[in-house]
Design an enzyme around this catalytic site. Structure first.
Site, PDB file in Angstrom:
ATOM      1  N   HIS A  24       0.749  -1.233   0.050  1.00 22.00           N
ATOM      2  CA  HIS A  24       0.037   0.231   0.050  1.00 22.00           C
ATOM      3  C   HIS A  24       0.749   1.308   0.134  1.00 22.00           C
ATOM      4  CE1 HIS A  24      -3.826   2.439   1.228  1.00 22.00           C
ATOM      5  NE2 HIS A  24      -2.639   3.002   1.715  1.00 22.00           N
ATOM      6  N   GLU A  25       1.832   1.411   1.023  1.00 25.74           N
ATOM      7  CA  GLU A  25       2.578   2.609   1.036  1.00 25.74           C
ATOM      8  C   GLU A  25       3.577   2.583   0.021  1.00 25.74           C
ATOM      9  OE1 GLU A  25       1.929   4.724   3.035  1.00 25.74           O
ATOM     10  OE2 GLU A  25       0.639   3.445   4.362  1.00 25.74           O
ATOM     11  N   HIS A  44       1.645   4.288  -3.098  1.00 29.53           N
ATOM     12  CA  HIS A  44       1.643   5.770  -2.771  1.00 29.53           C
ATOM     13  C   HIS A  44       3.048   6.384  -3.163  1.00 29.53           C
ATOM     14  CE1 HIS A  44      -2.093   6.887  -0.435  1.00 29.53           C
ATOM     15  NE2 HIS A  44      -1.587   5.984   0.422  1.00 29.53           N
ATOM     16  N   HIS A  91       3.077   6.702  -6.906  1.00 31.98           N
ATOM     17  CA  HIS A  91       2.379   7.657  -7.076  1.00 31.98           C
ATOM     18  C   HIS A  91       3.297   9.050  -7.095  1.00 31.98           C
ATOM     19  CE1 HIS A  91      -1.797  10.090  -6.986  1.00 31.98           C
ATOM     20  NE2 HIS A  91      -1.187  10.073  -8.017  1.00 31.98           N
TER      21      HIS A  91
END
Length: 695
Positions: free
Chosen positions: A477-478, A481, A484
Site C-alpha cells: 500500500h505505502e 503511494h 504515485h
C-alpha cells in the site's frame, strides 16, 4: 536569508543525488532555520504581490509555485523528524511551529494585492491560452485563496486566521498525546504461563521491544500494532488480552496532561465555525467541495449501503466465534479482546492454515523485492539499493529508482521498523516533489525524493523480519503511494504526485495491494526463511481462498469510524464528542464484540491535523475505484497486461492533479465504477450503483 545563523545543510541538499545530508542537521538548527525560511518566503510573496507589471501566469502563478523553496526544505526535514524520529526537543518546537506556520499561510491567503492578481487571472482565464495543466494549477491557487478567506471582510479574515492557528496547535498536541500514551504503556511478561500460545516470531518481537525499552530479560507487549494485534490473536490468556486491549483503545483518553477529549471538543467547534465563516453549512460540506464525492449525502449513502451488509456479515461471524467459545467450555459472550483470537482459530479450522504457519513465508526482505518486481513489470522501473548513505535513522534504507534506460527517476527511502520515537501507523511522504520548473538555485526541475514509514516489529539480532499478510499489504500500500510520487511527470509542483483529491489519493496505493496476492508474485517471493522453499501450492490456495474471511469484522471496524467522522463534521458541535460517538454507534447497531478501528481520542487521521477530517471515507471511495481498476487487468487475463499497465501509468500514476480525477479515471477505464466490484472483493452482497457521472 541570514546565512550567518542558518545551517546550510537545511536548505542546500548536497548528499547522494541531492539527498539531504541528514547527519549534518541538528535539532537545534530548526528554530533558526524556520525563522530565516519564513522571512525569505514572506519577502518572495510580497515581491509577487507588488510586481509592477500586469499579472500574468508566469509573473504570478509560476512565481508562487517556486517561492518558498527554502521553507519547503526546512519543513520537509522537520516534519519527517517529528513523525518518524521525534524527541522532547522536536515536540516542543512542533507545538510552537505548527501555529506559526498556520499564521504564515493565513497571511498569504489574505494578502489582498496577491489575491487581486490571482483573481484577475481567474476571471480572464479563457483568454490566457493556458494548457489543461496550467488551468488546473490556476484553479488550485484561486480556490485556495477563496477557501483561505480571501473574499471575507477583514474582521472575519482575522477570526479565520486565529481559528486556523489554534487548530494547528491542537492537532500537534493531539498526535503527541497519542504517541505519549503509546510510549508510556507496556506489559512485561516473565512468567512462562503468560506466554502460552505465542508463536516464536512474536516472542522475538516482544523480546526486542523489551530490550529497546531498557529491559534485559523478559518479553514486552507494547501498543505497536505489529505487536498488539498478534498478541490479541495468539495469547490464550484472556485476562491479559483484555488488559492489553483496554490499554490500546484508551490511547488519548487516559486523563491528565495527555487527555485528547477536550482537544477533540475544541477542534470540532472551531471547524464548524470555520465552515460557517466560509459560507458552508458544515465542515464536511467545506472539506468535500474539492473531492470526487462532492457532498456529505453522497458519502453517507455509500457508507450506509456498505454498513448494512457488513453488519449482517459480522453478526454471522460473531455467531461462529461464539460457537467456538462454547465448544471450549466458555460461558462468556464474544468481546473485542476475544475476536482476533477466535477468528484465528476459526480460520485455521475453515481453511486449514494459521497466521503463524503463513508468517515464515513472508520475509520483509522478500516482500520489498516483490514490491520492486511488480513496479518493474508494470512500469519498467528498477530499484537499486545504495549502501553507506546517511539517512535520518540507522534503520532507514536508500534506493535509486531508475527507468528502462537506466536514467535516475527518483530516490526512495524505506523506514520499516517500529521504535518508540516514531508515531504509529504507516505513511508515505516526500522530501522533494517532482516538477520541471526552473528554481532560483539554478536547478531545472527536481527529482522526487519519496519515503515510506512503517511500524513492523524489529526482529532479534541475526533473525529475519517476518510479516503478517496485513503487514505485507501495508508495505505494498505505502509503496503504491510512493510510486504515485516517484512516477509523477508534471510541470508544476502544486499538482505533482499525490497532490490530488483526498478521495482519489488512495487509489494508487490500494490498487497496488492487489499485486501482492497475484499467484506468480506469491509463488516467487513467499519463500520460507529457513529452507528457501516456496510457499506450498496447497497453502497458497488456502490463503487465496481465505481472502474474504473476517470481512464483516474488518468492514464494520472501518465503516463505523468513517460514519462517526462524518457525524462529527455534519452535526452541530456537542459538549461531549464521546456522546456523539456513542449515539452514532447505537444508531448503527454496532456489535458489542467490535470497536471502531480508530476511536475518537486516538483518531489521528481526523484530529492530528485535518488531512482526513470528514475524509476517512476516502479509503472506501478509493476501494470502489481500485477494485474496478484491477478488474480491468483480470478481464485482460494478465495481471501484468502491458497495454493496461501503460494506460495505468499514463492516466493514474504519472499525472498527479494535473487532470480532473473523474476524467483521468475514465481515460484509464473508459467509465466510472459502481461499488459492485469492491463489495464482491470483500465477499459482501452487491449494491445498487452509487457512483455515476455526477458523483
Amino acid at each position: 536569508m541570514d546565512h550567518l545563523s542558518l545551517n546550510p545543510a537545511l536548505v542546500k541538499w548536497r548528499g547522494h543525488h541531492g539527498l539531504p545530508q541528514f547527519d549534518q542537521v541538528k535539532d537545534e538548527d530548526f528554530a533558526t532555520g524556520f525563522e530565516a525560511a519564513l522571512a525569505a518566503h514572506e519577502a518572495e510573496i510580497d515581491a509577487i504581490a507588488d510586481h509592477p507589471d500586469e499579472p500574468s501566469f508566469d509573473n504570478t502563478v509560476v512565481a508562487m509555485e517556486v517561492a518558498g523553496d527554502e521553507l519547503s526544505r526546512v519543513s520537509a526535514l522537520f516534519w519527517n523528524k517529528a513523525g518518524a524520529h521525534t524527541n522532547e526537543n522536536i515536540q516542543a518546537l512542533e507545538r510552537e511551529i505548527a501555529p506559526k506556520m498556520s499564521r504564515h499561510y493565513s497571511k498569504i491567503g489574505m494578502n489582498a494585492a496577491l489575491f487581486s492578481r490571482i483573481d484577475r487571472l481567474w476571471e480572464t482565464r479563457k483568454d490566457l491560452d493556458l494548457t489543461l495543466e496550467q488551468e488546473r494549477v490556476l484553479e488550485r491557487h484561486w480556490k485556495g485563496f477563496v477557501r483561505a478567506g480571501a473574499k471575507l471582510p477583514k474582521e472575519q479574515q482575522e477570526r479565520l486566521a486565529k481559528i486556523n492557528e489554534t487548530l494547528a496547535g491542537l492537532g500537534a498536541n493531539f498526535g503527541q498525546n497519542v504517541l505519549g500514551d503509546e510510549k508510556a504503556w507496556s506489559l512485561k511478561l516473565t512468567d512462562e504461563a503468560d506466554l502460552d500460545g505465542l508463536p516464536p516470531f512474536l516472542l522475538d518481537a516482544m523480546q526486542s521491544a523489551a530490550r529497546e525499552r531498557g529491559e534485559d530479560g523478559g518479553y514486552m507487549v507494547t501498543l505497536s500494532r505489529s505487536i498488539i494485534e498478534p498478541f490479541l490473536t495468539f495469547s490464550t490468556r484472556r485476562e491479559l488480552r483484555e488488559q492489553a486491549f483496554r490499554a490500546w483503545i484508551a490511547r488519548g483518553a487516559n486523563g491528565g496532561e495527555r487527555n485528547n477529549l477536550e482537544i477533540v471538543r475544541e477542534t470540532l467547534a472551531l471547524r464548524a465555525e470555520k465552515a460557517k465563516l466560509l459560507g458552508y453549512e458544515n465542515f464536511a460540506a467545506f472539506k468535500l467541495d474539492n473531492t470526487m464525492a462532492k457532498t456529505p449525502e453522497t458519502v453517507n449513502e455509500l457508507l450506509r449501503s456498505v454498513w448494512d451488509k457488513a453488519r449482517r456479515k459480522a453478526l454471522e461471524e460473531e455467531a461462529s466465534l461464539a460457537g467456538l467459545i462454547a465448544e471450549e467450555g466458555g460461558n462468556h459472550p464474544v468481546m473485542p479482546w476475544d475476536w482476533r483470537h477466535y477468528a484465528e482459530k476459526l480460520r485455521e479450522r475453515m481453511f486449514d492454515f494459521s497466521e503463524s504457519e503463513l508468517k515464515p513465508y513472508l520475509q520483509l526482505e522478500k516482500i520489498i523485492e516483490a514490491c520492486f518486481d511488480v513496479a518493474n513489470r508494470l512500469f519498467g522501473v528498477t530499484a537499486v539499493e545504495v549502501k553507506n548513505v546517511p539517512a535520518y535513522h540507522p534503520d532507514v534504507r536508500v534506493f535509486e529508482i531508475r527507468d528502462e534506460q537506466g536514467d535516475l527517476k527518483a530516490l526512495f527511502l524505506g523506514d520499516y521498523f517500529a521504535r518508540s520515537s516514531k508515531r504509529s501507523g504507516a505513511w508515505m511522504s516526500s522530501f522533494q516533489a517532482q516538477h520541471k520548473l526552473p528554481l532560483k538555485s539554478g536547478l531545472q526541475g527536481e527529482l522526487p525524493i519519496i519515503y515510506n514509514v512503517c511500524n513492523f516489529a524489529k526482529p532479534a539480532e541475526g533473525k529475519p523480519a517476518l510479516l503478517s499478510l496485513d503487514d505485507a499489504r501495508t508495505l505494498f500500500h505505502e509503496f503504491g503511494h510512493g510510486l504515485h510520487g516517484m512516477l509523477s511527470d508534471v510541470t508544476y509542483p502544486s499538482v505533482s504526485g499525490t497532490s490530488v483529491a483526498r478521495d482519489f489519493v488512495e487509489l494508487p496505493s490500494q490498487l497496488y495491494e492487489h499485486w501482492l496476492t497475484v499467484p506468480e508474485i506469491l509463488t516467487k517471493y513467499a519463500v520460507h526463511y529457513q529452507t528457501g522453499e516456496p510457499m506450498p501450492k496447497a497453502l497458497l490456495d488456502k490463503v487465496l481462498a481465505a481472502r474474504t474471511f473476517n470481512a464483516g469484522f474488518a468492514t464494520v471496524e472501518f465503516t463505523s469510524s468513517a460514519l462517526v467522522d462524518m457525524a462529527f463534521h455534519t452535526r452541530e458541535p456537542a459538549d461531549s464528542p464521546m456522546d456523539v460517538q456513542e449515539a452514532v454507534l447505537q444508531e448503527l447497531g454496532m456489535p458489542q464484540s467490535i470497536v471502531m478501528r480508530h476511536a475518537t481520542p486516538h483518531f489521528q487521521h481526523v484530529f492530528s491535523g485535518d488531512g482526513y477530517s470528514a475524509g476517512y471515507y476516502s479509503y472506501m471511495w478509493s476501494e470502489v475505484l481500485d477494485a474496478d481498476a484491477f478488474a480491468a487487468f483480470e478481464e485482460s487475463g494478465n495481471a501484468f497486461d502491458p497495454v493496461m499497465a501503460r494506460k495505468l501509468k499514463n492516466n493514474i500514476y504519472s499525472v498527479g492533479g494535473s487532470i480532473d480525477p473523474e476524467d483521468t479515471y475514465k481515460a484509464f477505464r473508459g467509465k466510472l465504477p459502481d461499488p459492485g466490484a469492491m463489495l464482491k472483493k470483500k465477499g459482501l452482497a452487491m449494491a445498487e450503483q452509487l457512483m455515476g457521472s455526477d458523483a
